[in-house]
Design a protein around this motif. Structure first.
Motif, PDB file in Angstrom:
ATOM      1  N   ALA A  79       0.834  -1.209   0.000  1.00 58.77           N
ATOM      2  CA  ALA A  79       0.000   0.000   0.000  1.00 58.77           C
ATOM      3  C   ALA A  79       0.868   1.258   0.000  1.00 58.77           C
ATOM      4  O   ALA A  79       0.633   2.180  -0.785  1.00 58.77           O
ATOM      5  CB  ALA A  79      -0.924  -0.003   1.203  1.00 58.77           C
ATOM      6  N   ILE A 106      -3.462  -1.597  -3.509  1.00 57.30           N
ATOM      7  CA  ILE A 106      -4.080  -1.459  -2.202  1.00 57.30           C
ATOM      8  C   ILE A 106      -4.233   0.039  -1.931  1.00 57.30           C
ATOM      9  O   ILE A 106      -3.270   0.794  -2.059  1.00 57.30           O
ATOM     10  CB  ILE A 106      -3.226  -2.144  -1.124  1.00 57.30           C
ATOM     11  N   TYR A 123      -8.046  -4.381   4.345  1.00 53.67           N
ATOM     12  CA  TYR A 123      -7.382  -3.798   3.171  1.00 53.67           C
ATOM     13  C   TYR A 123      -8.383  -3.712   2.032  1.00 53.67           C
ATOM     14  O   TYR A 123      -9.039  -4.694   1.690  1.00 53.67           O
ATOM     15  CB  TYR A 123      -6.190  -4.657   2.743  1.00 53.67           C
TER      16      TYR A 123
END
Length: 133
Positions: A79, A106, A123
């Protein structure tokens, strides 16, 4: 007598960037959805109908891991780095289902919560070429 079917959560695998995720909490652990409809319609005053086919291939996969999952730091790093990876959810149950895409990111690292008990890490994965096979 009707059909008797079984489902086994152990037959569902979720891979992100080729890594199989493990350490899911009790309950629902992965949700897949297409962001928009495949088409829209409109109807004229005299009842004629027009259909606009959508080329939108966006989808969202939400994965819930336990904070003790070995993949939490991996998912957070993906991410933060904004890395594009393939994401696939495969159900190898009696009804076979494959959902995901080859290009996904993400949206952000999971929110963190700490307390007396083990908490979850959620997530949200945006899939740019969402497919249901």
């Amino acid at each position: 007598m009707g059909v008797i079917a079984t489902y086994d959560a152990r037959k569902v695998t979720t891979t992100v960037g080729g890594v199989i995720l493990t350490g899911f909490p009790d309950g629902s652990f992965v949700k897949c959805s297409k962001d928009n409809d495949n088409f829209t319609t409109s109807s004229g005053a005299q009842g004629d109908v027009a259909i606009a086919i959508s080329g939108d291939a966006l989808g969202t996969i939400e994965v819930t891991l336990s904070q003790t999952s070995p993949q939490v730091s991996y998912m957070d790093k993906l991410a933060v780095s904004r890395t594009i990876v393939p994401v696939w959810v495969n159900s190898n149950n009696e009804v076979k289902e494959v959902t995901g895409g080859t290009k996904a990111m993400i949206t952000k690292p999971a929110d963190k919560e700490y307390g007396k008990e083990v908490t979850n890490r959620v997530y949200t994965i945006k899939v740019f070429d969402y497919q249901v096979k």
